[in-house]
Design a protein around this motif. Structure first.
Motif, PDB file in Angstrom:
ATOM      1  N   ASP A 176     -26.870 -57.965 -22.804  1.00 28.40           N
ATOM      2  CA  ASP A 176     -26.946 -59.223 -22.068  1.00 28.40           C
ATOM      3  C   ASP A 176     -26.470 -60.350 -22.980  1.00 28.40           C
ATOM      4  OD1 ASP A 176     -28.323 -57.981 -19.870  1.00 28.40           O
ATOM      5  OD2 ASP A 176     -30.157 -58.070 -21.060  1.00 28.40           O
ATOM      6  N   GLU A 188     -20.508 -52.302 -21.334  1.00 26.83           N
ATOM      7  CA  GLU A 188     -20.700 -53.295 -20.285  1.00 26.83           C
ATOM      8  C   GLU A 188     -21.527 -54.453 -20.830  1.00 26.83           C
ATOM      9  OE1 GLU A 188     -20.607 -50.824 -16.073  1.00 26.83           O
ATOM     10  OE2 GLU A 188     -22.544 -51.138 -17.067  1.00 26.83           O
ATOM     11  N   HIS A 229     -23.693 -57.978 -19.361  1.00 28.15           N
ATOM     12  CA  HIS A 229     -24.178 -58.826 -18.279  1.00 28.15           C
ATOM     13  C   HIS A 229     -24.157 -60.263 -18.804  1.00 28.15           C
ATOM     14  CE1 HIS A 229     -25.295 -55.189 -16.238  1.00 28.15           C
ATOM     15  NE2 HIS A 229     -26.076 -54.827 -17.249  1.00 28.15           N
TER      16      HIS A 229
END
Length: 457
Positions: free
Chosen positions: A318, A345, A347
């Motif tokens: 994140d 990935e 966020h």
């Protein structure tokens, strides 16, 4: 029996708790209907992690009351826990239930319903008190050490089961309201977890995902000494459970990552090499203002330990952009650090001011336009890094747990995830939901889905 509609906002812990509330109401005989249909009771499991989450919670509550003005609208969870008196004044809310009281939904709801006719004739102040059954449905969460026990037989997802094992947080990051609405750390009994996992396994679930508000604190009584965490022990116990073939972890505190911890994970054959290490910023000065308690150097060392034991693990994170005082140079440091780590990935969140947190009154607040610019920049970077990670797995062996059928470009595919959480698709008319197959990832079907070819037995 009355009809009830549900809507969930927020994290996986909220999702687990919503599944439980729906389960116990169904067992009691309530008829569950879609949220956009007319219902006797609407239950909104709220979130307050950002101002946007607050707004969505309010909008859904108002929408429910508008769909059926005669309905009972129940606001549950973090938004009402944080909102206090101001939230209770909202005319769309009939009943408010805070955290650690969700397990008592049925007796609370039935007591409210039995009093509803009388409450309609009371004065406004008395009616407000009835929204909390005279203050009994929202407790002072910061002073409880009781874990709110819930047991699921099935979850909203049909192939992987999210298992809540921990609640509360002791970190007090300067931007975060969650410790105030979820309370201090507390953990679920190992016996309850194992019983639930066995039950879910018998119902066909192959993968469990361990989740909590601060998962790394599992088994800890207080403090921030993560050598006292019992999370590894929990994983080792689950490793012995027959029927469960995969164990996936929710968000991890970077400080729990040590040689001993990761070596223990590596020795558990069922663990998925997919690790979410929350970062928030790649600039040390910003991390310090966030009260994150680690540096980028320490964080990178943790990533290296994971990659030492696991071959190309999926590392996700994140990131908050536009934190108060984040200069453009600080943002550039973050961007460089993200590229250095090479996440699968990310966020990306624009900083959201939360009343009652230190960050809300910090100097040098960043404009919404600047936050959007920085967010878009990192979203583009995330897309490139995510694509590069998937490309690295082309022509490699993989194991896919199939979850759903999907029609793409006129063809039928079974869609699932690898152990690294890469989405994969196999063209077939056969229903493979809940099955695990081994094979090879061969090509891109879409930018975020790889084609999968199972091994021929």
């Amino acid at each position: 029996m009355k009809s009830v509609a549900f809507h969930n906002l927020g994290c996986k812990v909220n999702g687990y708790e919503m599944d439980y509330m729906q389960q116990i109401l169904q067992e009691k005989g309530y008829r569950v209907v879609p949220f956009d249909e007319k219902a006797d009771i609407y239950i909104v499991n709220t979130c307050t992690v950002t101002n946007i989450a607050d707004r969505k919670s309010r909008q859904l509550l108002h929408r429910a009351k508008k769909m059926n003005p005669a309905s009972v609208v129940v606001a549950v969870g973090c938004y009402v826990q944080a909102g206090g008196e101001d939230t209770l004044k909202d005319a769309s809310i009939d009943l408010a239930i805070g955290n650690n009281k969700k397990k008592d939904l049925i007796p609370i709801l039935e007591e409210f319903l039995s009093n509803k006719e009388k409450a309609e004739h009371k004065e406004q102040e008395e009616a407000k008190e009835n929204k909390t059954l005279q203050g009994r449905t929202i407790i002072e969460i910061g002073h409880t050490d009781e874990y709110e026990t819930m047991v699921l037989h099935r979850t909203a997802e049909h192939t992987r089961a999210f298992i809540k094992v921990q609640d509360g947080c002791n970190q007090f990051c300067s931007y975060c309201i969650i410790p105030y609405v979820r309370g201090r750390i507390r953990s679920r009994k190992i016996e309850d977890i194992l019983d639930e996992v066995r039950r879910l396994s018998r119902n066909g679930y192959k993968e469990v995902v361990l989740t909590g508000i601060h998962l790394s604190s599992y088994g800890m009584k207080s403090g921030n000494d993560f050598t006292m965490s019992k999370l590894l022990w929990l994983i080792q116990c689950l490793q012995q459970e027959e029927g469960i073939e995969r164990i996936r972890l929710g968000s991890l505190e970077p400080r729990i990552i040590t040689e001993e911890f990761v070596k223990g994970l590596f020795e558990c054959s069922k663990i998925c090499p997919h690790f979410h290490l929350s970062l928030q910023s790649g600039c040390d000065e910003v991390l310090e203002r966030m009260n994150r308690k680690y540096s980028t150097k320490e964080y990178y060392e943790k990533v290296c330990i994971l990659r030492k034991y696991f071959d190309e693990p999926a590392i996700t994170t994140d990131v908050i952009v536009g934190f108060p005082g984040e200069a453009w140079e600080d943002f550039e440091k973050t961007k460089e650090f993200l590229q250095k780590v090479g996440f699968y990935e990310m966020h990306i969140f624009k900083y959201s001011k939360r009343k009652g947190t230190p960050a809300a009154v910090m100097d040098k607040q960043i404009s919404e336009g600047e936050k959007a610019l920085r967010s878009n920049t990192l979203l583009e970077l995330e897309k490139k890094m995510s694509q590069a990670y998937r490309k690295m797995y082309l022509h490699k062996q993989a194991e896919v747990l199939f979850e759903e059928e999907r029609r793409i470009n006129g063809r039928n595919y079974q869609i699932g995830h690898t152990r690294e959480y890469i989405r994969a698709a196999y063209e077939t008319e056969e229903n493979l939901s809940g099955q695990i197959r081994k094979g090879m990832l061969t090509d891109f079907l879409m930018s975020d889905i790889l084609l999968f070819q199972p091994q021929i037995h």
